[in-house]
Write a protein that holds these residues in place. Sequence first.
Motif, PDB file in Angstrom:
ATOM      1  N   PHE A 329      55.239  27.580  86.431  1.00 20.12           N
ATOM      2  CA  PHE A 329      55.803  28.847  86.918  1.00 20.12           C
ATOM      3  C   PHE A 329      57.107  28.587  87.670  1.00 20.12           C
ATOM      4  CE2 PHE A 329      51.125  30.327  87.604  1.00 20.12           C
ATOM      5  CZ  PHE A 329      50.947  30.396  86.233  1.00 20.12           C
ATOM      6  N   VAL A 330      57.046  27.594  88.558  1.00 20.35           N
ATOM      7  CA  VAL A 330      58.222  27.293  89.391  1.00 20.35           C
ATOM      8  C   VAL A 330      59.386  26.830  88.520  1.00 20.35           C
ATOM      9  CG1 VAL A 330      59.099  25.895  91.292  1.00 20.35           C
ATOM     10  CG2 VAL A 330      56.732  26.686  91.326  1.00 20.35           C
ATOM     11  N   GLN A 331      59.076  25.984  87.530  1.00 19.82           N
ATOM     12  CA  GLN A 331      60.124  25.476  86.641  1.00 19.82           C
ATOM     13  C   GLN A 331      60.865  26.607  85.951  1.00 19.82           C
ATOM     14  OE1 GLN A 331      59.571  22.093  83.552  1.00 19.82           O
ATOM     15  NE2 GLN A 331      59.139  23.957  82.434  1.00 19.82           N
ATOM     16  N   TRP A 332      60.123  27.519  85.348  1.00 23.79           N
ATOM     17  CA  TRP A 332      60.760  28.617  84.617  1.00 23.79           C
ATOM     18  C   TRP A 332      61.373  29.651  85.560  1.00 23.79           C
ATOM     19  CZ3 TRP A 332      62.209  28.377  79.836  1.00 23.79           C
ATOM     20  CH2 TRP A 332      61.552  27.516  78.955  1.00 23.79           C
ATOM     21  N   LEU A 333      60.810  29.781  86.759  1.00 23.23           N
ATOM     22  CA  LEU A 333      61.401  30.695  87.742  1.00 23.23           C
ATOM     23  C   LEU A 333      62.784  30.204  88.173  1.00 23.23           C
ATOM     24  CD1 LEU A 333      61.223  33.136  89.617  1.00 23.23           C
ATOM     25  CD2 LEU A 333      60.016  31.693  91.280  1.00 23.23           C
ATOM     26  N   VAL A 334      62.917  28.910  88.379  1.00 21.64           N
ATOM     27  CA  VAL A 334      64.222  28.349  88.748  1.00 21.64           C
ATOM     28  C   VAL A 334      65.233  28.584  87.631  1.00 21.64           C
ATOM     29  CG1 VAL A 334      65.471  26.215  89.202  1.00 21.64           C
ATOM     30  CG2 VAL A 334      63.276  26.629  90.327  1.00 21.64           C
ATOM     31  N   LEU A 335      64.809  28.348  86.383  1.00 20.89           N
ATOM     32  CA  LEU A 335      65.714  28.576  85.251  1.00 20.89           C
ATOM     33  C   LEU A 335      66.104  30.044  85.140  1.00 20.89           C
ATOM     34  CD1 LEU A 335      64.110  26.280  82.512  1.00 20.89           C
ATOM     35  CD2 LEU A 335      66.213  25.882  83.802  1.00 20.89           C
ATOM     36  N   ASN A 340      70.028  34.170  85.456  1.00 14.68           N
ATOM     37  CA  ASN A 340      70.346  35.532  85.877  1.00 14.68           C
ATOM     38  C   ASN A 340      71.603  35.564  86.737  1.00 14.68           C
ATOM     39  OD1 ASN A 340      69.526  38.406  86.103  1.00 14.68           O
ATOM     40  ND2 ASN A 340      69.346  37.892  88.279  1.00 14.68           N
ATOM     41  N   TYR A 341      71.775  34.555  87.571  1.00 15.66           N
ATOM     42  CA  TYR A 341      72.959  34.507  88.441  1.00 15.66           C
ATOM     43  C   TYR A 341      74.243  34.399  87.617  1.00 15.66           C
ATOM     44  CZ  TYR A 341      76.221  32.899  92.032  1.00 15.66           C
ATOM     45  OH  TYR A 341      77.306  32.764  92.853  1.00 15.66           O
ATOM     46  N   TYR A 342      74.208  33.562  86.588  1.00 18.28           N
ATOM     47  CA  TYR A 342      75.391  33.371  85.750  1.00 18.28           C
ATOM     48  C   TYR A 342      75.418  34.314  84.547  1.00 18.28           C
ATOM     49  CZ  TYR A 342      76.421  29.177  88.451  1.00 18.28           C
ATOM     50  OH  TYR A 342      76.728  28.302  89.463  1.00 18.28           O
ATOM     51  N   ALA A 350      63.178  32.465  79.629  1.00 16.44           N
ATOM     52  CA  ALA A 350      62.434  32.110  80.844  1.00 16.44           C
ATOM     53  C   ALA A 350      61.444  33.198  81.230  1.00 16.44           C
ATOM     54  CB  ALA A 350      63.412  31.856  81.996  1.00 16.44           C
ATOM     55  N   VAL A 351      61.778  34.455  80.940  1.00 17.59           N
ATOM     56  CA  VAL A 351      60.861  35.555  81.262  1.00 17.59           C
ATOM     57  C   VAL A 351      59.565  35.411  80.473  1.00 17.59           C
ATOM     58  CG1 VAL A 351      60.537  38.059  81.200  1.00 17.59           C
ATOM     59  CG2 VAL A 351      62.759  37.102  81.830  1.00 17.59           C
ATOM     60  N   PHE A 352      59.704  35.089  79.179  1.00 15.16           N
ATOM     61  CA  PHE A 352      58.509  34.977  78.334  1.00 15.16           C
ATOM     62  C   PHE A 352      57.672  33.745  78.677  1.00 15.16           C
ATOM     63  CE2 PHE A 352      61.086  37.807  75.696  1.00 15.16           C
ATOM     64  CZ  PHE A 352      60.140  38.762  75.366  1.00 15.16           C
ATOM     65  N   TRP A 353      58.321  32.692  79.176  1.00 14.67           N
ATOM     66  CA  TRP A 353      57.561  31.496  79.539  1.00 14.67           C
ATOM     67  C   TRP A 353      57.059  31.557  80.982  1.00 14.67           C
ATOM     68  CZ3 TRP A 353      55.588  27.672  76.656  1.00 14.67           C
ATOM     69  CH2 TRP A 353      56.034  27.560  75.335  1.00 14.67           C
ATOM     70  N   CYS A 436      59.424  19.148  77.573  1.00 17.53           N
ATOM     71  CA  CYS A 436      59.075  19.319  78.985  1.00 17.53           C
ATOM     72  C   CYS A 436      58.973  20.790  79.372  1.00 17.53           C
ATOM     73  CB  CYS A 436      60.107  18.613  79.866  1.00 17.53           C
ATOM     74  SG  CYS A 436      60.015  16.820  79.781  1.00 17.53           S
ATOM     75  N   LEU A 437      59.851  21.606  78.825  1.00 15.20           N
ATOM     76  CA  LEU A 437      59.830  23.030  79.166  1.00 15.20           C
ATOM     77  C   LEU A 437      58.628  23.747  78.572  1.00 15.20           C
ATOM     78  CD1 LEU A 437      63.609  23.982  78.773  1.00 15.20           C
ATOM     79  CD2 LEU A 437      62.347  23.640  80.898  1.00 15.20           C
ATOM     80  N   THR A 438      58.269  23.374  77.363  1.00 16.61           N
ATOM     81  CA  THR A 438      57.226  24.117  76.652  1.00 16.61           C
ATOM     82  C   THR A 438      55.840  23.495  76.766  1.00 16.61           C
ATOM     83  OG1 THR A 438      57.766  22.937  74.600  1.00 16.61           O
ATOM     84  CG2 THR A 438      58.882  25.029  74.990  1.00 16.61           C
TER      85      THR A 438
END
Length: 714
Positions: A329-335, A340-342, A350-353, A436-438
């Motif tokens: 959760f934290v990993q995808w939240l950071v992404l 979103n910032y950029y 990232a929303v779906f993961w 790593c992401l998935t």
Amino acid sequence: MLELARGISQWAHGFKNGVIFLFNTGEEEGLSGAHSFITQHPWSKTIRLAVDLEAMGVGGKSGIFQAGPHPWAIENFASAAKYPSGNVIAQDLFSAGVIKSATDFQVYKEVAGLSGLDFAFTDNGAVYHTKNDKLDLLKSGSLQHLGENMLAFLLRIASSPHLPKSKDMDKELKTGHDTAIFFDILGTYMIVYSQRFASMLHNSVILQSLLIWAASLFMGGSSATISLGLSCLSAILMLLFSISFSVFVAFIVPQISPSPVPYVANPLLVLGLFAAPALLGALTGQHLGYLILKKYLLNVYSKKKQLSSVIIADVVKLEAERWLYKAGFVQWLVLLIVGNYYKIGSSYLAVFWLVPPAFAYGLLEATLTPARLPKPLKLATLLMGLAVPILISSGTLIRLAGTIIGMAVRFDRNPGGAPEWLWNIIISIFIAVCICLTFIYVLSYVHLSGAKRSIILATSILFGLSLILILSGFIQPFTEDTARAVNVVHVVDASGRYGEKQDPLSYISLFSNTPGKLDKEVEQIKEGFTCGKDKVVDLVTFSVNYGCWTHDDTESGWSESDIPTLHVDSDTKGGERITRVSIDTKSSMRWSLAINTKEIEDFILKGDLEELIPYGNKTGVDGWHHIQFSGGKESPRKFELTLFWSVKTMPSADNVDRTVIQDQRPLLKLRTDVNRLTPKAERVLAKLPTWCSLFGKSTSPLTLAFLSSLPVNL
């Protein structure tokens, strides 16, 4: 395009907008066909929307890799196309310059200020720009897919009375607030929404996630905060170990394999070569983090006297597993926060993961009170949480991997200029990051499932089998269809050195844009070639830093009358130094010229008294102004070049040490191409191995190339 024109002509009586079919030339020479149409043709002023049909391969779905900036086109395509395909991830990668290329759509968008769509095939990209890019390799299903989608789309927009006005598109181009986020689901449905809506959605998800985490950590106290930090450490170790394992293999493959890229003809090999060690690395890194986390939790639970040591050991394992799952959760939240910032469109992934796994965890695992002990993570939690993100992203990631592999055959723009292992490292890092992401949620479950040994054994066998296949030669890196891109050029170098008069140097040059040496090819050709880093050829638009030369029997098939000339007509050295040079390309109608930007600030080029390039606002690349000319049978062969020197002009030769002059680049470099086969070049081509195919990009030299130059010291 002809079939589309025939198809839509059946409904043309009901059109409210005209459809122009534009067949461009000169794309590789600098998008000159599209630029000429947009800047010179009277019809260009009437265009409201542009659609570009591109290719980076010979198969697969024709997907959108650029859209906008106005969302009208992509919205209508999504609703009209039968089998819509496209993803904003490809657009982000292309816009970021990851793919070093440009299409005619760039001219339509940046020069004409138009919105629209850019399509491309991407499968089997290894044959792209080679002589193997032929009709019998083109998948008929790919053409049918493009045709059905485009026919439906063109009929819709041609009949639409609501085509956006140019001023509306200009407004969106400047603001960017309503640019579209788009992606397809298994090629059957396309989701499109605006950047404005994406920002609202992402901000909502981010805010809710942060509130949930803040409440959770507040209730859990310091032990929960430390556990979260250690679980995030496991995710970081997972990434580091995965990349390290995969990159290590990527580095050693060129040392032990006959080819640095042994997987080009068989892309599935990357699963064994890079994905297997990346998965092992990810499991190793996460396991190390798991041990650190378990040690901390053991210390926390050991203070609870009411629990026996056996129960504590079981509880710690279960609790550690859950924290590792939460690290995803934290990993995808950071992404998501960064994306979103950029305002990166790809952050939709990232929303779906993030959301479905979190929802599944909260729904199926239930909220545990401190009095209850944790239970094993349910398999249903994984299945429910990962079904949607895998459905959304798997196809896109696989296609991206295939596209990257297909680019390997033309990766080295200056052959021999990059390390042989570099391309492997690019692919291996991409695969490791994707794993790593998935896999972060799945691997957290593995620690208690008893499947670690099975996974390690299976991936090790897969890796070992892949190595055996490439080392034994059972699977070849290139085949007759998916061939290695090479160039065979008869070079006549009459440039001399530092302006000194020398006899022309004639040789056959063999080089490849695909990483790797040419020893195997030279061994089969047997025409006196020698290879090495010393076989450097400056072909103006690029340099061959590793190649093979043969001087045997290279004096026939050309004459000195073919050698282009650069003659200084006048050189005024007053307040502003101006030099006029006449250029005669002789028999060549295609040439490339580089002008030293260190010495020359601006220039004018004329051909047959027609001004081809006017004075003003010149830009340079890598210290050179580049001019590429490709004309027809009636095109001029004599040109007048007027050079305007910069203020920092070089002193006259009388006042300059000769060694200083030798360190200077020439003032002008000229390459002329002739589509003629000399006897020696013809013999070499006849003996070219079946796994090689000539690189067919139009900016590459033809089979006979002449090199000339003009020194700075005129």
